[in-house]
Design an enzyme around this catalytic site. Structure first.
Site, short mmCIF file in Angstrom:
data_model
loop_
_atom_site.label_atom_id
_atom_site.label_comp_id
_atom_site.label_asym_id
_atom_site.label_seq_id
_atom_site.Cartn_x
_atom_site.Cartn_y
_atom_site.Cartn_z
N CYS A 7 0.78 -1.29 -0.10
CA CYS A 7 -0.01 0.07 0.01
C CYS A 7 0.89 1.49 0.08
CB CYS A 7 -0.83 0.09 1.08
SG CYS A 7 -2.24 -1.01 1.07
N HIS A 99 -0.08 -9.77 -5.00
CA HIS A 99 0.96 -9.11 -5.96
C HIS A 99 1.19 -10.37 -7.20
CE1 HIS A 99 3.02 -10.48 -2.56
NE2 HIS A 99 3.99 -11.28 -3.26
N HIS A 101 4.01 -12.04 -9.76
CA HIS A 101 5.43 -12.05 -9.76
C HIS A 101 5.31 -12.19 -11.37
CE1 HIS A 101 7.07 -12.90 -5.62
NE2 HIS A 101 5.91 -13.25 -5.53
P1 AMP Z 1 5.68 -13.31 -1.80
O1 AMP Z 1 6.72 -14.15 -1.12
O2 AMP Z 1 5.18 -13.81 -2.82
O3 AMP Z 1 4.90 -12.60 -0.87
O4 AMP Z 1 6.83 -12.07 -2.62
C1 AMP Z 1 7.09 -10.78 -1.98
C2 AMP Z 1 8.03 -10.25 -2.96
O5 AMP Z 1 8.09 -8.80 -2.52
C3 AMP Z 1 9.41 -10.65 -2.70
O6 AMP Z 1 9.91 -11.11 -3.85
C4 AMP Z 1 10.44 -9.55 -2.19
O7 AMP Z 1 11.51 -9.52 -2.87
C5 AMP Z 1 9.26 -8.36 -2.76
N1 AMP Z 1 9.57 -7.11 -1.79
C6 AMP Z 1 9.80 -6.94 -0.72
N2 AMP Z 1 9.80 -5.69 -0.32
C7 AMP Z 1 9.61 -5.02 -1.80
C8 AMP Z 1 9.96 -3.82 -2.05
N3 AMP Z 1 10.17 -2.57 -1.00
N4 AMP Z 1 10.27 -3.18 -3.25
C9 AMP Z 1 10.33 -4.36 -4.18
N5 AMP Z 1 9.63 -5.66 -3.99
C10 AMP Z 1 9.88 -5.95 -2.66
ZN ZN Z 2 -1.72 -3.30 1.09
#
Ligand code: AMP
Ligand code: ZN
Length: 113
Positions: A7, A99, A101
């Site tokens: 967010c 999110h 990927h």
């Molecule tokens: P998940 O494990 O599917 O919840 O993926 C979370 C993803 O968010 C991971 O690949 C992290 O590297 C990425 N992530 C976490 N914080 C950030 C950030 N500040 N900017 C960009 N990616 C992030």
């Molecule tokens: Zn959120």
């Protein structure tokens, strides 16, 4: 959601490397890339995971995939990509804001899980 990192990124409170933005979503570079190219497509509205998004805002989900389809060549996925969204504990979802990927830019491993 006050303490949700995505967010905050979606609202520009935490900086990110934005590849795309519109009124409903952003696409950013993942901070810890797991492939040559690794982006995250994130809706601006907070939903916990894809099941909540699809139940509550299916039009946003459709919009996100439509943008992904339109932008895939520009993002470097002309030769294909992997599209993953983790859900919950067993899915190893670490950020509880849906999110998607987008991984590619190279031939990925055949292993899925
Ligand atoms: P998940 O494990 O599917 O919840 O993926 C979370 C993803 O968010 C991971 O690949 C992290 O590297 C990425 N992530 C976490 N914080 C950030 C950030 N500040 N900017 C960009 N990616 C992030
Ligand atoms: Zn959120």
């Amino acid at each position: 959601m006050n303490d949700c990192i995505f967010c905050k990124i979606a609202n520009g409170i935490i900086p990110s490397q934005k590849m795309y933005e519109d009124e409903k979503m952003i696409i950013i570079k993942d901070i810890n890339p797991q492939a040559k190219l690794h982006y995250l497509a994130i809706p601006k509205e907070h939903f916990c995971d894809i099941t909540e998004l699809s139940k509550n805002s299916p039009e946003t989900l459709t919009h996100m995939f439509s943008v992904i389809a339109d932008k895939k060549d520009e993002l470097g996925f002309k030769d294909g990509m992997r599209v993953i969204t983790n859900v919950g504990e067993n899915g190893c979802q670490s950020v509880k804001h849906i999110h998607i990927h987008l991984l590619g830019g190279e031939k990925l491993s055949e292993k899925m899980g």
